[in-house]
Design a protein around this motif. Sequence first.
Motif, PDB file in Angstrom:
ATOM      1  N   THR A  46      -3.339   8.025   1.785  1.00  0.00           N
ATOM      2  CA  THR A  46      -2.970   6.906   2.665  1.00  0.00           C
ATOM      3  C   THR A  46      -2.535   7.420   4.030  1.00  0.00           C
ATOM      4  OG1 THR A  46      -2.224   5.708   0.695  1.00  0.00           O
ATOM      5  CG2 THR A  46      -1.537   4.851   2.833  1.00  0.00           C
ATOM      6  N   LEU A  51       0.833  -1.207   0.000  1.00  0.00           N
ATOM      7  CA  LEU A  51       0.000   0.000   0.000  1.00  0.00           C
ATOM      8  C   LEU A  51       0.863   1.251   0.000  1.00  0.00           C
ATOM      9  CD1 LEU A  51      -2.878   1.173   0.223  1.00  0.00           C
ATOM     10  CD2 LEU A  51      -2.658   0.992   2.707  1.00  0.00           C
ATOM     11  N   GLY A  97       1.040   4.133  -3.087  1.00  0.00           N
ATOM     12  CA  GLY A  97       0.816   5.564  -2.862  1.00  0.00           C
ATOM     13  C   GLY A  97       2.010   6.407  -3.274  1.00  0.00           C
TER      14      GLY A  97
END
Length: 260
Positions: free
Chosen positions: A221, A65, A69
């Motif tokens: 995020t 993740l 980002g």
Amino acid sequence: MTAAAARDAFRPNWAARGGFVALALYSAYAATQLDITWARLLVGFGEAGRFLARMVPPNFERWELLLEGMLESLQIAVLSTVLGILVSLPLGLLAARNLTPLWVNAPVRGLVAVCRSLHYVIVAILFVKAIGFGALAGIAALTIASMGFVAKLFAEAVEEISMKQVEAIRATGAGPGAVLLYGVLPQVASRFVGFSLYQLDSNLRNSTLVGIVGAGGIGGTLFAAFKRFDYDFVCAILLTIIALIFVAELVSGRIRAALR
């Protein structure tokens, strides 16, 4: 030196002293109006210590993740910088007062001023409302910010060139395009590259912020991790952002050194 000359040389500037006193008094007044007290600062330092303790050690378990980002932020920064530079080059030439008449450079300088007048986060909010969430809003916002910064500096650099070289090219019967290509751009090329590299560095940092308002990138995020009180993951994101900025600074420094 006579005594009278010494007194004149070291005569106190009462206007400057009065200005400093007025600034100090207004600073104290503003602090009381904003409720800035030592008690609040002490409480804040204690809370900051507990907050930082919850960030250690950083959690890189969700590296996928994090990488997604960061790649999106990098893409936003590069695309917005390229688009902003492509638009800033003609804008800077048109805004230069030594190359264009007043009826041309005045409205162009006004447009550049408008691009600089609003903070890029505010512009990102406007684009998020206009075209929706995602990277496109971030690219549009940072492109506007790049135009305002690079075009202004480029116009100022063009205004500082030596017009003798320009007049020499014109004396050969060359057209406007040849004058720009051989008389103007060689004098400002290195500075324009420096402005562009600085703007890329700036957009790398700014691309992490526009995501907080929904304009794509690692900022979204980061904001989501704050809302979940996931502070160890917040620390991992911040360290990754810092590492990316350091790498970008090293690369841009090498490029500047190679162009000298």
